[in-house]
Write a protein that holds these residues in place. Sequence first.
Motif, PDB file in Angstrom:
ATOM      1  N   ASP A   9      20.009  -0.036  12.725  1.00  0.00           N
ATOM      2  CA  ASP A   9      19.614  -1.250  13.540  1.00  0.00           C
ATOM      3  C   ASP A   9      18.158  -1.083  14.414  1.00  0.00           C
ATOM      4  OD1 ASP A   9      21.883  -2.445  12.259  1.00  0.00           O
ATOM      5  OD2 ASP A   9      23.243  -2.092  14.144  1.00  0.00           O
ATOM      6  N   GLN A  10      18.085   0.035  14.999  1.00  0.00           N
ATOM      7  CA  GLN A  10      17.142   0.149  15.959  1.00  0.00           C
ATOM      8  C   GLN A  10      15.859   0.580  15.189  1.00  0.00           C
ATOM      9  OE1 GLN A  10      18.123   3.922  17.909  1.00  0.00           O
ATOM     10  NE2 GLN A  10      19.131   2.520  19.600  1.00  0.00           N
ATOM     11  N   MET A  11      15.842   0.950  13.853  1.00  0.00           N
ATOM     12  CA  MET A  11      14.559   1.127  13.123  1.00  0.00           C
ATOM     13  C   MET A  11      14.227  -0.217  12.825  1.00  0.00           C
ATOM     14  SD  MET A  11      12.240   3.052  11.953  1.00  0.00           S
ATOM     15  CE  MET A  11      12.723   4.555  12.398  1.00  0.00           C
ATOM     16  N   ARG A  12      15.231  -1.096  12.082  1.00  0.00           N
ATOM     17  CA  ARG A  12      15.005  -2.364  11.744  1.00  0.00           C
ATOM     18  C   ARG A  12      14.285  -3.115  12.575  1.00  0.00           C
ATOM     19  NH1 ARG A  12      18.703  -5.051   7.366  1.00  0.00           N
ATOM     20  NH2 ARG A  12      17.490  -6.591   7.727  1.00  0.00           N
ATOM     21  N   ALA A  13      14.919  -3.083  14.014  1.00  0.00           N
ATOM     22  CA  ALA A  13      14.226  -3.905  15.077  1.00  0.00           C
ATOM     23  C   ALA A  13      12.787  -3.292  15.205  1.00  0.00           C
ATOM     24  CB  ALA A  13      15.025  -3.894  16.271  1.00  0.00           C
ATOM     25  N   LYS A  14      12.754  -2.249  15.206  1.00  0.00           N
ATOM     26  CA  LYS A  14      11.458  -1.651  15.469  1.00  0.00           C
ATOM     27  C   LYS A  14      10.264  -2.159  14.516  1.00  0.00           C
ATOM     28  CE  LYS A  14       8.916   2.975  16.253  1.00  0.00           C
ATOM     29  NZ  LYS A  14       9.193   4.162  16.696  1.00  0.00           N
ATOM     30  N   ARG A  15      10.750  -1.958  13.114  1.00  0.00           N
ATOM     31  CA  ARG A  15       9.866  -2.488  12.098  1.00  0.00           C
ATOM     32  C   ARG A  15       9.465  -3.950  12.103  1.00  0.00           C
ATOM     33  NH1 ARG A  15      13.079   1.052   8.318  1.00  0.00           N
ATOM     34  NH2 ARG A  15      14.232  -1.096   7.820  1.00  0.00           N
ATOM     35  N   GLY A  50       0.681  -1.193  -0.080  1.00  0.00           N
ATOM     36  CA  GLY A  50      -0.153   0.167  -0.088  1.00  0.00           C
ATOM     37  C   GLY A  50       0.969   1.321   0.000  1.00  0.00           C
ATOM     38  N   PRO A  51       0.245   2.261  -0.505  1.00  0.00           N
ATOM     39  CA  PRO A  51       0.933   3.574  -0.287  1.00  0.00           C
ATOM     40  C   PRO A  51       1.478   4.192   0.868  1.00  0.00           C
ATOM     41  CG  PRO A  51      -1.432   4.135  -0.621  1.00  0.00           C
ATOM     42  CD  PRO A  51      -1.253   2.422  -0.711  1.00  0.00           C
ATOM     43  N   GLY A  52       2.878   4.378   0.920  1.00  0.00           N
ATOM     44  CA  GLY A  52       3.125   5.121   2.254  1.00  0.00           C
ATOM     45  C   GLY A  52       3.129   4.054   3.464  1.00  0.00           C
ATOM     46  N   MET A  53       3.298   3.025   3.284  1.00  0.00           N
ATOM     47  CA  MET A  53       3.361   1.915   4.333  1.00  0.00           C
ATOM     48  C   MET A  53       2.093   2.509   5.379  1.00  0.00           C
ATOM     49  SD  MET A  53       7.429   1.238   5.381  1.00  0.00           S
ATOM     50  CE  MET A  53       6.782   0.115   6.415  1.00  0.00           C
ATOM     51  N   GLN A  54       1.160   2.090   4.895  1.00  0.00           N
ATOM     52  CA  GLN A  54      -0.212   2.598   5.571  1.00  0.00           C
ATOM     53  C   GLN A  54      -0.373   2.073   6.772  1.00  0.00           C
ATOM     54  OE1 GLN A  54      -3.035   1.570   2.644  1.00  0.00           O
ATOM     55  NE2 GLN A  54      -3.123  -0.593   3.173  1.00  0.00           N
ATOM     56  N   HIS A  55       0.463   0.750   7.324  1.00  0.00           N
ATOM     57  CA  HIS A  55       0.053   0.150   8.415  1.00  0.00           C
ATOM     58  C   HIS A  55       0.927   0.635   9.822  1.00  0.00           C
ATOM     59  CE1 HIS A  55      -2.097  -3.139   7.021  1.00  0.00           C
ATOM     60  NE2 HIS A  55      -1.173  -3.348   5.960  1.00  0.00           N
ATOM     61  N   GLY A  56       2.138   1.340   9.294  1.00  0.00           N
ATOM     62  CA  GLY A  56       3.150   1.689  10.422  1.00  0.00           C
ATOM     63  C   GLY A  56       4.004   2.678  10.105  1.00  0.00           C
ATOM     64  N   ASN A  84       3.909  -8.061  15.337  1.00  0.00           N
ATOM     65  CA  ASN A  84       2.671  -7.795  16.098  1.00  0.00           C
ATOM     66  C   ASN A  84       1.380  -7.648  15.203  1.00  0.00           C
ATOM     67  OD1 ASN A  84       4.066  -7.769  18.376  1.00  0.00           O
ATOM     68  ND2 ASN A  84       4.404  -5.622  18.422  1.00  0.00           N
ATOM     69  N   ARG A  85       1.718  -6.975  13.915  1.00  0.00           N
ATOM     70  CA  ARG A  85       0.518  -7.010  12.892  1.00  0.00           C
ATOM     71  C   ARG A  85       0.154  -8.511  12.577  1.00  0.00           C
ATOM     72  NH1 ARG A  85       2.798  -3.273   9.963  1.00  0.00           N
ATOM     73  NH2 ARG A  85       3.870  -4.600   8.680  1.00  0.00           N
ATOM     74  N   SER A  86       1.133  -9.258  12.059  1.00  0.00           N
ATOM     75  CA  SER A  86       0.938 -10.313  11.557  1.00  0.00           C
ATOM     76  C   SER A  86       0.276 -11.190  12.465  1.00  0.00           C
ATOM     77  CB  SER A  86       2.160 -11.211  10.701  1.00  0.00           C
ATOM     78  OG  SER A  86       3.138 -11.288  11.847  1.00  0.00           O
ATOM     79  N   ALA A  87       0.591 -11.060  13.780  1.00  0.00           N
ATOM     80  CA  ALA A  87      -0.300 -12.094  14.711  1.00  0.00           C
ATOM     81  C   ALA A  87      -1.508 -11.485  15.069  1.00  0.00           C
ATOM     82  CB  ALA A  87       0.651 -11.753  16.178  1.00  0.00           C
ATOM     83  N   SER A  88      -1.820 -10.160  14.925  1.00  0.00           N
ATOM     84  CA  SER A  88      -3.206  -9.647  15.336  1.00  0.00           C
ATOM     85  C   SER A  88      -4.211  -9.633  13.885  1.00  0.00           C
ATOM     86  CB  SER A  88      -3.225  -8.354  15.737  1.00  0.00           C
ATOM     87  OG  SER A  88      -2.512  -7.569  14.895  1.00  0.00           O
TER      88      SER A  88
END
Length: 105
Positions: A83-89, A31-37, A95-99
């Motif tokens: 590295d922090q951003m990769r871990a956060k993503r 989706g455009p602009g990474m609408q999830h996160g 979390n998203r795929s679990a929910s």
Amino acid sequence: MNHLIKTVCLAASLALSSLAMAEATPCPGMGPGMQHGMRGEFAMPKGEVKKADFLKRMEARFDAIDSNKDGVLSEAERKTAHDQMRAKRGEMRKNRSASQPCMAQ
């Protein structure tokens, strides 16, 4: 014959509802602009963005990454931020795929 018609109708309604849910639940990273996160403290607002607002947000990002506050981003500071951003993503995806499992695949 009546049983066959009911079975076909049930199968069709399940297939259509699955398609509707797949459209309503986009896959991670799609989706455009990474609408999830990525709607955190540094996220750009929707709509028009003035240059001054954009630069203010970029300066805030720079300041957050510049851990020793010397006004220069070293290779180590950039790698740490990356590295922090990769871990956060990765955590957001997990979390998203679990929910909300992706049904469009």
